[in-house]
Structure formats: C-alpha cells, structure tokens
Motif scaffolding. Structure first.
Motif, mmCIF file in Angstrom:
data_model
loop_
_atom_site.group_PDB
_atom_site.id
_atom_site.type_symbol
_atom_site.label_atom_id
_atom_site.label_comp_id
_atom_site.label_asym_id
_atom_site.label_seq_id
_atom_site.Cartn_x
_atom_site.Cartn_y
_atom_site.Cartn_z
ATOM 1 N N GLU A 1 7.787 6.314 -3.691
ATOM 2 C CA GLU A 1 8.579 6.654 -2.504
ATOM 3 C C GLU A 1 10.078 6.650 -2.797
ATOM 4 O O GLU A 1 10.894 6.750 -1.884
ATOM 5 C CB GLU A 1 8.264 5.667 -1.376
ATOM 6 C CG GLU A 1 6.851 5.774 -0.845
ATOM 7 C CD GLU A 1 6.548 7.129 -0.224
ATOM 8 O OE1 GLU A 1 7.489 7.764 0.313
ATOM 9 O OE2 GLU A 1 5.382 7.565 -0.283
ATOM 10 N N THR B 1 0.842 -1.194 0.000
ATOM 11 C CA THR B 1 0.000 0.000 0.000
ATOM 12 C C THR B 1 0.883 1.252 0.000
ATOM 13 O O THR B 1 2.094 1.173 0.288
ATOM 14 C CB THR B 1 -0.882 0.027 1.244
ATOM 15 O OG1 THR B 1 -0.022 0.096 2.405
ATOM 16 C CG2 THR B 1 -1.763 -1.217 1.336
ATOM 17 N N PRO B 2 0.324 2.415 -0.281
ATOM 18 C CA PRO B 2 1.125 3.644 -0.183
ATOM 19 C C PRO B 2 1.721 3.828 1.216
ATOM 20 O O PRO B 2 2.868 4.274 1.346
ATOM 21 C CB PRO B 2 0.111 4.745 -0.504
ATOM 22 C CG PRO B 2 -0.893 4.074 -1.394
ATOM 23 C CD PRO B 2 -1.018 2.675 -0.857
ATOM 24 N N ASN C 1 3.552 2.074 -6.007
ATOM 25 C CA ASN C 1 3.602 2.698 -4.687
ATOM 26 C C ASN C 1 5.036 2.778 -4.175
ATOM 27 O O ASN C 1 5.442 3.784 -3.578
ATOM 28 C CB ASN C 1 2.730 1.929 -3.698
ATOM 29 C CG ASN C 1 1.248 2.095 -3.973
ATOM 30 O OD1 ASN C 1 0.811 3.096 -4.541
ATOM 31 N ND2 ASN C 1 0.458 1.103 -3.575
#
Length: 399
Positions: free
Chosen positions: A175, A126-127, A171
C-alpha cells in the motif's frame, strides 16, 4: 536514537537540520532528534492486550483484556497533544491492531496535524487493514523482529510468528507505506544481526532500529542475557560496517541504534581515526541531539492514561491524562511533589548523575544515558548506566 546512517555514513549534514531552524513542527520525522524545542514524541500504549507473549515485552502484555482509554478519552488526549505541539503519536501496545477504534483514532490524530506511526508485531496487518492505514496517511509501520525465523518464533512464543509478521509487513509495503524493523539485542540473538540485514535486502526493507536491552517488564528476566561491553562494542561496530558496505554499494538504508547513547561517542571516536573532518560534523549533530530524551523529547502514555517518562518507566507515573492533560503534567517542574521533582531532574539529568556518568567528558552529548536501566541494575536511579561500554580512557577518567 543514534543514526548510524546519519552520523557514520554522512546521510545527514548539519546544514540539513539548520534548514528547518531546528523546530519540531518543521523538521521531517528523521531529523526530530536534532530539534531545539524537544517537543515530546508520544508513545501511546493504546492497549496492553496482545496476541503474542514475547519474552522481552516491557509492558508484560498477554491475551487478557485490560482497562483502556475510551475512544472519547483518547480523542481528548489527542486534542491536547496536538495543541501542545507534540509532532508524532506512535501507536504501540500490547498489539495496537487489536484495538477496534485504531483506524478512527489514527485518522483523528492525523486530522489534528500530528504524524502517526505504528509499532506492531505485524501479524494482524491484513491487506484490508493495510489499505485503511494508507488511506489515513500512516507515516510508518515498525515491525518487531528478533532475528532469523526460528529465533523470532522463540522470542514471540508462537510458531509461525515470523512468517505472519513478514506477511503483514508486505501488506503495508503493497500500500506504499514506509516500513521498518526493530530488533532488541541480547546474547540469544546478537549473532543474527547479519540475518536481519539479509532480510532487509531480500524484502526491500530500508529501515531498522537495533535496540539495546532495557531491564524492565519481562525484559528484566533477560538481564543476565545482556551483552558484555566487549560484545556490545563488537556488534555496534559490525552494524556500522554493514551499513557502510550498503552505502558503498549505492544503497541508502536508514539504520539506527536505540537506548544506549554511548553509541554516539563511540561513532565519533571511530570517525576521529577514519575521517576527522566528518567527525567534527558528527560532533555538532550529537550536541544538537543531546542524548537520552527520557522525560523530555519522548513521553509515554499507557493504555489506562498513566503518564510515564518513556515506555520503559512502567513503575512511576507522573499523573493520568483522564485527570490532567499531558501538556500540564509534562511541564510541571515546580518541585513541589515527588513527580514534579523527578520531572525537573529529567529535563536535565546532568547535575544529578553519579559515578562514571558524572565524570564523563561525553555527558553533554549522552545526556546521562538510561536512568531506568541504572535503577534496575543498581537500585539507584542516578547511578552509572551499567550498559555504557566506553572505557575509562575514552570517557576521560585517568587511571
């Protein structure tokens, strides 16, 4: 691992390796295969539980709960690995993202001085989890991909697995984490290598490992789906050509093949026809690589602490880290037990291999190839690896 980019496309020169004196502690991750000391990269199957049920899974994972090392036991293991000098801890599974203390243990390994890598199906990133990975300083996320979307979903046993995997990968990319793909080649998907390259280009993915099939776990059921020698040669050559074309366009993808060290001599022989000067440099790199690293430069620890020669040797344990640290298990070549005798032989397989492997002129740079595949196919751990696709003439056997 055989680096198509490093060897065939000249992304690595011998001087790049010598700059770090070939020491595992100094070498960047992409050059560890050329280290002199061969401190083991450790694959830790931190869980066997998985949210998918892939048809080629070497650990035969599924949705059930299995006994795992506790957080404290895992930290003790990490302490030993760090002091032993293992440069990388690769969190694998099952699906490692199902482990509640995953981030905590990654952070612990990172603080102990290890590089931390994740091998995942990607569907659970997930993010929020990707953000935690970035905060830890995760070095790399490798996501499994079996081809185009329909093929991938078929292999993974779940409709929509492709899209969820790509979302998880995106995701991680968001980052700033380095990401890549892993594809296991077989008759059901090898014609989709171009699809994988196209996915890389479309999604700004710069690294892919193409794995040759190993007959272990549920992968044993695919033995008849392994490529013929002719198909293997053709697909490796095609991977080389696609990589070269990308380089010629100004890109610098990192493309590797894994689990068949016949690829090294094959690249060398192709270069001898195309670029003899580069071929001599590649020979130096292959000699430093030393071929198959099972029981030497790569180790595996299972979810329950059992130590294996690599992640495909599920049927033989050298001991358990709950009872004896890996640093002791890995260096026990006393030959006083079955385990220490096998460990002794794996440190240098060359005197023990049989058949074509024993006669092969490339034995020093291949290292005897994949013993567990030979055992699965022939019932003899030291028989010739049936996946070697080099001809008798190419390995130096006279007709």
């Amino acid at each position: 691992m055989i680096g198509i980019s490093k060897l065939y496309c000249g992304a690595v020169e011998p001087s790049d390796v010598l700059r770090y004196k070939r020491r595992s502690a100094n070498l960047p991750s992409g050059l560890l295969q050329f280290s002199r000391d061969k401190k083991p990269v450790v694959v830790w199957n931190c869980t066997r539980t998985c949210n998918l049920k892939c048809m080629h899974c070497y650990s035969e994972s599924d949705g059930r709960a299995y006994g795992e090392l506790s957080t404290d036991e895992a930290k003790a293991m990490i302490d030993d690995l760090a002091s032993f000098g293992s440069p990388v801890l690769l969190f694998s599974g099952g699906e490692p993202c199902l482990r509640d203390d995953l981030v905590e243990l990654m952070r612990y390994a990172k603080q102990a001085g290890m590089r931390v890598v994740l091998s995942t199906n990607g569907t659970l990133i997930t993010p929020e989890l990707a953000r935690e990975f970035a905060e830890v300083g995760l070095s790399y996320v490798g996501v499994s991909l079996d081809g185009a979307p329909t093929t991938h979903d078929r292999f993974r046993g779940a409709e929509g697995a492709f899209e969820r995997a790509m979302a998880g990968l995106a995701n991680a990319q968001a980052e700033g984490i380095k990401v890549g793909l892993r594809m296991t080649l077989n008759k059901l998907n090898y014609r989709e290598v171009d699809d994988v390259f196209d996915i890389m280009r479309a999604r700004n993915i710069n690294r892919t490992c193409f794995y040759h099939l190993v007959y272990t776990g549920r992968g044993s059921n695919l033995k008849d789906m392994d490529l013929t020698h002719e198909e293997t040669r053709a697909v490796v050559r095609h991977i080389m050509d696609r990589t070269r074309a990308w380089f010629d366009e100004g890109g610098r993808p990192e493309i590797l093949t894994v689990d068949n060290h016949a690829d090294g001599p094959f690249i060398y022989l192709e270069l001898m026809r195309e670029d003899p000067a580069r071929a001599s440099e590649v020979m130096q790199l292959l000699q430093w690589n030393q071929g198959n690293s099972t029981g030497n430069g790569i180790a595996c620890i299972s979810w329950d602490g059992e130590v294996h020669a690599d992640q495909f040797w599920r049927h033989f344990s050298f001991g358990n880290v709950k009872e004896r640290p890996l640093s002791e298990i890995w260096t026990d070549t006393s030959r006083t037990t079955e385990a220490s005798e096998l460990m002794f032989r794996l440190k240098d397989k060359r005197p023990f291999v049989k058949g074509r492997c024993a006669q092969c002129q490339w034995l020093d740079i291949c290292g005897g190839n994949f013993r567990v595949r030979a055992e699965a196919a022939c019932g003899d751990l030291w028989a010739s690896d049936p996946a070697c696709y080099l001809t008798d003439a190419e390995i130096g056997i006279e007709a």
